[in-house]
Design a protein around this motif. Structure first.
Motif, PDB file in Angstrom:
ATOM      1  N   GLY A  30       0.821  -1.159  -0.107  1.00 43.72           N
ATOM      2  CA  GLY A  30       0.154  -0.018   0.117  1.00 43.72           C
ATOM      3  C   GLY A  30       1.026   1.251   0.034  1.00 43.72           C
ATOM      4  N   THR A  31       2.108   1.106   0.035  1.00 47.79           N
ATOM      5  CA  THR A  31       2.922   2.213  -0.048  1.00 47.79           C
ATOM      6  C   THR A  31       3.002   3.022  -1.550  1.00 47.79           C
ATOM      7  N   ALA A  32       2.842   2.232  -2.441  1.00 50.98           N
ATOM      8  CA  ALA A  32       2.464   2.819  -3.877  1.00 50.98           C
ATOM      9  C   ALA A  32       1.106   3.563  -3.943  1.00 50.98           C
ATOM     10  N   GLN A  33       1.007   4.633  -3.743  1.00 49.46           N
ATOM     11  CA  GLN A  33      -0.152   5.307  -3.809  1.00 49.46           C
ATOM     12  C   GLN A  33      -0.945   5.602  -5.292  1.00 49.46           C
ATOM     13  N   ILE A  34       0.012   5.850  -6.158  1.00 55.38           N
ATOM     14  CA  ILE A  34      -0.429   5.608  -7.697  1.00 55.38           C
ATOM     15  C   ILE A  34       0.228   4.870  -8.662  1.00 55.38           C
ATOM     16  N   ILE A  35      -0.143   4.151  -9.292  1.00 56.48           N
ATOM     17  CA  ILE A  35       0.618   2.970 -10.340  1.00 56.48           C
ATOM     18  C   ILE A  35       0.343   3.212 -11.433  1.00 56.48           C
ATOM     19  N   VAL A  36       1.360   3.607 -12.456  1.00 53.94           N
ATOM     20  CA  VAL A  36       1.047   3.587 -13.838  1.00 53.94           C
ATOM     21  C   VAL A  36       1.414   2.333 -14.472  1.00 53.94           C
ATOM     22  N   GLY A  37       0.875   1.820 -15.325  1.00 55.07           N
ATOM     23  CA  GLY A  37       1.365   0.736 -15.959  1.00 55.07           C
ATOM     24  C   GLY A  37       0.706   0.143 -17.233  1.00 55.07           C
ATOM     25  N   THR A  38       0.979  -0.879 -17.856  1.00 54.18           N
ATOM     26  CA  THR A  38       0.331  -1.371 -18.974  1.00 54.18           C
ATOM     27  C   THR A  38      -0.446  -2.731 -18.457  1.00 54.18           C
ATOM     28  N   HIS A  39      -0.613  -3.778 -19.586  1.00 54.45           N
ATOM     29  CA  HIS A  39      -1.121  -5.035 -19.235  1.00 54.45           C
ATOM     30  C   HIS A  39      -0.345  -5.775 -18.262  1.00 54.45           C
ATOM     31  N   ALA A  40       0.484  -5.302 -17.809  1.00 60.06           N
ATOM     32  CA  ALA A  40       1.504  -6.188 -16.752  1.00 60.06           C
ATOM     33  C   ALA A  40       0.417  -6.050 -15.392  1.00 60.06           C
ATOM     34  N   LEU A  41      -0.187  -4.661 -15.280  1.00 63.34           N
ATOM     35  CA  LEU A  41      -1.260  -4.836 -14.098  1.00 63.34           C
ATOM     36  C   LEU A  41      -2.269  -5.939 -13.992  1.00 63.34           C
ATOM     37  N   PHE A  42      -2.723  -6.597 -15.153  1.00 62.72           N
ATOM     38  CA  PHE A  42      -3.624  -7.756 -15.155  1.00 62.72           C
ATOM     39  C   PHE A  42      -2.912  -8.941 -14.420  1.00 62.72           C
ATOM     40  N   GLU A  43      -1.521  -9.100 -14.511  1.00 60.15           N
ATOM     41  CA  GLU A  43      -0.845 -10.424 -13.862  1.00 60.15           C
ATOM     42  C   GLU A  43      -1.473 -10.814 -12.501  1.00 60.15           C
ATOM     43  N   LYS A  44      -1.407 -12.110 -12.193  1.00 60.85           N
ATOM     44  CA  LYS A  44      -2.036 -12.551 -10.885  1.00 60.85           C
ATOM     45  C   LYS A  44      -1.275 -12.074  -9.775  1.00 60.85           C
ATOM     46  N   GLU A  45       0.079 -11.956  -9.944  1.00 61.76           N
ATOM     47  CA  GLU A  45       1.044 -11.552  -8.994  1.00 61.76           C
ATOM     48  C   GLU A  45       0.895 -10.156  -8.539  1.00 61.76           C
ATOM     49  N   VAL A  46       0.387  -9.346  -9.413  1.00 62.90           N
ATOM     50  CA  VAL A  46       0.070  -7.954  -9.115  1.00 62.90           C
ATOM     51  C   VAL A  46      -1.245  -7.879  -7.889  1.00 62.90           C
ATOM     52  N   ALA A  47      -0.927  -7.440  -6.630  1.00 64.13           N
ATOM     53  CA  ALA A  47      -2.163  -7.581  -5.774  1.00 64.13           C
ATOM     54  C   ALA A  47      -1.709  -6.217  -5.288  1.00 64.13           C
ATOM     55  N   PHE A  48      -3.110  -5.692  -4.886  1.00 65.80           N
ATOM     56  CA  PHE A  48      -3.265  -4.170  -4.118  1.00 65.80           C
ATOM     57  C   PHE A  48      -3.714  -4.340  -2.888  1.00 65.80           C
ATOM     58  N   ALA A  49      -3.149  -3.432  -2.063  1.00 69.28           N
ATOM     59  CA  ALA A  49      -3.599  -3.155  -0.620  1.00 69.28           C
ATOM     60  C   ALA A  49      -4.871  -2.749  -0.690  1.00 69.28           C
ATOM     61  N   ARG A  50      -5.244  -1.603  -1.379  1.00 71.78           N
ATOM     62  CA  ARG A  50      -6.454  -1.066  -1.262  1.00 71.78           C
ATOM     63  C   ARG A  50      -7.059  -0.104  -2.408  1.00 71.78           C
ATOM     64  N   LEU A  51      -7.062  -0.674  -3.472  1.00 69.90           N
ATOM     65  CA  LEU A  51      -7.446  -0.262  -4.789  1.00 69.90           C
ATOM     66  C   LEU A  51      -8.785   0.306  -4.933  1.00 69.90           C
ATOM     67  N   GLY A  52      -8.723   1.610  -5.160  1.00 73.16           N
ATOM     68  CA  GLY A  52     -10.082   2.412  -4.913  1.00 73.16           C
ATOM     69  C   GLY A  52     -10.494   3.279  -6.207  1.00 73.16           C
ATOM     70  N   PHE A  53      -9.478   3.378  -7.062  1.00 67.73           N
ATOM     71  CA  PHE A  53      -9.630   4.434  -8.335  1.00 67.73           C
ATOM     72  C   PHE A  53      -8.913   3.740  -9.487  1.00 67.73           C
ATOM     73  N   VAL A  54      -9.623   3.585 -10.867  1.00 74.13           N
ATOM     74  CA  VAL A  54      -8.940   3.166 -11.875  1.00 74.13           C
ATOM     75  C   VAL A  54      -8.982   4.052 -13.310  1.00 74.13           C
TER      76      VAL A  54
END
Length: 753
Positions: free
Chosen positions: A408-432
């Motif tokens: 959760g220390t990463a507050q804004i994450i900029v990315g590509t399709h890599a964000l879909f990967e299973k290993e990417v887990a968010f602490a508290r995703l609230g806005f896309v």
């Protein structure tokens, strides 16, 4: 014989059970999108031939030579789009051949009847046309005739195969067909193809099997529209509409039938969107953000420019949605350079201030990297941790990044399709935020949403979307539009030059660089192709550097460069250490260098209209006057330039699409006007360059020509869902039963954003 239990299941009866079809023909029909009896009934004729338009070749020659064509009985456009002055002749194929070579080749066919002969000519596609005909077959040829010297011609006529060239078959079939015409009325001509025609499913074959199917199943075709709708809109019943379309008694009868079928096709789609929209708005468990944000306030105070009124309005619309406990699903449209990214950043800072993470997803690594740099620059003095996640990252960095996101220390994450990967887990995703969202599939967007607790979603596009397409593609979303450019932005002057004017182009670019400005040269390919006569970035980079601008600083960027190398080149260009950036279309979006004032696009005729407009948007981002120079082959540039100068476009049969695109680019810089033109030229399915999931393909309706029906269908669908959200009222039960049966999987996914 297979028989349906419920009329609403008519779509589930395989077409092979229709008399005269069977397994072999059904396989061919399935390839053409006709899988069920319902599909067969909705396979409407592409046009109709009126017996009054059929003439002998001798009569046609007489009419054409005497100029009596204008007063002759004319054919009509059965879809109600106006009367076309055309004739139909029926004759036998005597010969065909290809004339000329390469781009100037043409296909010529000689057709004859008992009274004479004429030529049919097609320019381009000769390899296709060579496979389409057989000597001795009987054709109905329709179009507007003309004289080429003493030769009677049809240029790009409509062709309908009446009978094959099998011995003795064509005379009998043609005579029977002509007898049908002579009985009066309109004869339907159905869409077909070589394989279907060879299997007996040409227009005559379709007329036969549809008539047979109607005897068995016609009385079971469901009526799904509520009586209140058909009465209010003056629509005939579904069965009456089908009878009028397949067996029209008059043009008025035909037009009323088509109007009903078009409306119903649009309504079926709009009612699904309306239900999806309602479900999303009522979805429980959304986030009610506190929208008074000190981070957003710090951003507003730190900006070196003032927001436009349109940006302020859109920020308020988005923050209003965020304050609601419902889940936001909003589309943000804006022309290139209108400031969508800043608007999205305000929303992401509100989320961060509430203790939630925000994601900014882009379709390519280059675009993600550009957005990351832009956002990091805007957040330079604001305490927000922003990270970049793309596929090509070193293992150690990636592990650190994933832990940052998970913790959760990463507050804004900029990315590509890599964000879909299973290993990417968010602490508290609230806005896309999803940028250029048409490049992502529906299920991909759903996957990203599922990584959070019903996060708010903002989808953005820099491709202005015409209203008619927006209502079909995004009818389930709320829409915000930034329809105002920053005050200091000047319109980009666009000029069209031929490839013989490159000396002038080079001189102009050199003059701009001498005044302290920078320029782009964009090419359609990375490397030269033996099959395509197109200029390539790598080859012309070397030529420009060595022969044209040896004293200037040039850089090269394209999609095959490693990310670090691309970043280095872009950083140098941004800092003014490169005078001319040679590139492919990787710079189409996301590049923002205010000192760049010239965009040169080579082989401009090979680019799509929206793509040209996006590339043009890379200049004019500062306060200096900017220019876009479109370079095309001489003959294309000349014709397009003359059309633009007149403020008109030539008729479709006189002008290539490339010419019309270039003329539109010169004529206007208004992105929404360009989008309308692009939609008309390419059609809805290809509007974004390639067919994308989620873009509906209507078989009967045309969202451009039938815009009024689209509005009516949308209004009725919204009203029904508003008054009866679950379609439980008795007058809506047939509609609900049909939707559940016909769109079972889609109804299950109706909450996918």
């Amino acid at each position: 014989m297979h028989s349906p239990v419920n009329p609403s299941d008519l779509h589930s009866i395989p077409v092979q059970f229709v008399k005269g079809i069977g397994p072999k023909k059904s396989d061919l029909l399935e390839q053409a999108g006709i899988r069920t009896v319902e599909d067969l009934f909705l396979h409407v004729p592409r046009r109709y031939i009126d017996r009054t338009t059929v003439v002998s070749i001798a009569r046609l020659r007489e009419e054409t030579l005497t100029g009596a064509q204008s007063s002759a009985p004319g054919g009509g456009d059965p879809h109600g789009e106006g009367v076309r002055r055309e004739f139909t002749v029926i004759g036998e194929v005597r010969s065909f051949r290809v004339l000329g070579f390469g781009a100037k080749s043409r296909f010529l066919l000689v057709l004859a009847d008992r009274t004479g002969s004429l030529q049919c000519v097609w320019f381009g596609g000769v390899q296709y046309w060579k496979t389409m005909f057989r000597i001795g077959e009987t054709l109905a040829v329709s179009g507007e005739p003309g004289m080429y010297g003493a030769i009677l011609q049809f240029v790009h006529p409509d062709i309908d195969r009446i009978a094959s060239a099998a011995e003795g078959e064509h005379d009998q079939a043609a005579t029977k067909w002509i007898d049908t015409l002579n009985t009066g009325g309109l004869v339907p001509m159905y869409p077909s193809g070589q394989e279907l025609a060879r299997a007996g499913l040409d227009s005559g074959g379709f007329r036969k099997v549809i008539a047979g199917a109607w005897k068995t199943y016609g009385n079971l075709f469901p009526e799904i529209l509520p009586r209140a709708v058909t009465d209010a809109r003056g629509l005939v019943s579904a069965r009456a509409a089908l009878q009028s379309v397949h067996w029209p008694a008059s043009r008025t009868d035909l037009q009323e039938g088509l109007r009903r079928l078009k409306y119903e096709e649009l309504f079926r789609f709009q009612i699904k969107l309306a239900m999806k929209r309602r479900t999303m708005r009522e979805e429980s468990g959304g986030i009610a953000f506190a929208v008074k944000s000190h981070l957003a306030r710090r951003l507003a105070d730190s900006l070196p420019f003032s927001l436009t009124r349109a940006q302020v309005r859109v920020v308020r619309e988005i923050s209003g949605d965020m304050a609601s406990p419902g889940v936001m699903n909003r589309l943000l449209q804006g022309d290139v350079g209108s400031g969508k990214t800043v608007v999205a950043l305000f929303a992401m800072l509100i989320a961060a201030d509430n203790g939630y993470q925000a994601v900014f997803m882009a379709p390519t690594e280059l675009l993600a990297e550009q957005h990351f740099r832009t956002l990091r620059r805007l957040l330079a003095d604001i305490p927000v941790n922003i990270r970049l996640l793309v596929g090509a990252q070193k293992s150690a960095l990636r592990r650190d990044l994933l832990e940052d996101i998970r913790g959760g220390t990463a507050q804004i994450i900029v990315g590509t399709h890599a964000l879909f990967e299973k290993e990417v887990a968010f602490a508290r995703l609230g806005f896309v935020v999803i940028d250029e969202q048409h490049r992502f599939g529906v299920m991909q967007r759903a996957t990203l949403r599922s990584k959070g607790a019903n996060p708010d979603v903002l989808v953005m596009t820099a491709t202005p979307i015409p209203r008619t397409l927006s209502l079909t593609l995004y009818g389930d979303l709320d829409v915000s539009v930034i329809d105002e450019l920053p005050r200091d932005r000047k319109p980009v002057t666009t000029v069209l030059k031929s490839d013989e004017d490159m000396a002038w182009v080079a001189s102009f670019v050199r003059e701009q660089v001498r005044d302290g400005r920078q320029a782009y040269f964009v090419y359609p390919l990375i490397e030269e192709s033996e099959k395509l006569d197109l200029k390539a970035a790598t080859v012309h980079y070397n030529r420009l550097q060595q022969e044209v601008f040896p004293d200037l600083r040039l850089g090269l960027i394209h999609g095959r460069l490693a990310g670090e190398e691309r970043d280095a080149v872009m950083e140098r260009f941004t800092r003014g250490e490169i005078d001319i950036l040679v590139a492919t279309t990787v710079i189409e979006v996301g590049i923002d260098v205010s000192n760049a004032t010239v965009m040169v696009i080579e082989n401009a005729e090979r680019f799509g209209l929206s793509q040209l407009h996006q590339l043009r948007g890379r200049v004019g981002r500062g306060s200096d006057r900017s220019f876009c120079i479109l370079v095309a082959k001489k003959w294309i540039a000349g014709r397009a330039g003359r059309a633009a100068a007149r403020g008109t476009t030539l008729a479709a049969d006189q002008q290539l699409l490339a010419e019309r695109r270039l003329a539109a680019m010169v004529a206007t810089t208004d992105g929404f006007s360009i989008a309308e033109t692009d939609l008309r030229l390419r059609g809805p399915g290809d509007f974004f360059g390639t067919r994308q999931s989620g873009i509906p393909e209507f078989k009967i309706a045309d969202i451009l020509a039938d815009a009024a029906l689209l509005d009516a269908a949308r209004a009725d669908a919204l009203a029904i869902v508003e008054s009866d959200p679950h379609l439980g009222k008795s007058e809506h039960r047939s509609l609900l039963s049909y939707l559940r049966s016909r769109y079972h999987d889609e109804m299950k996914l109706i909450d996918v954003g």
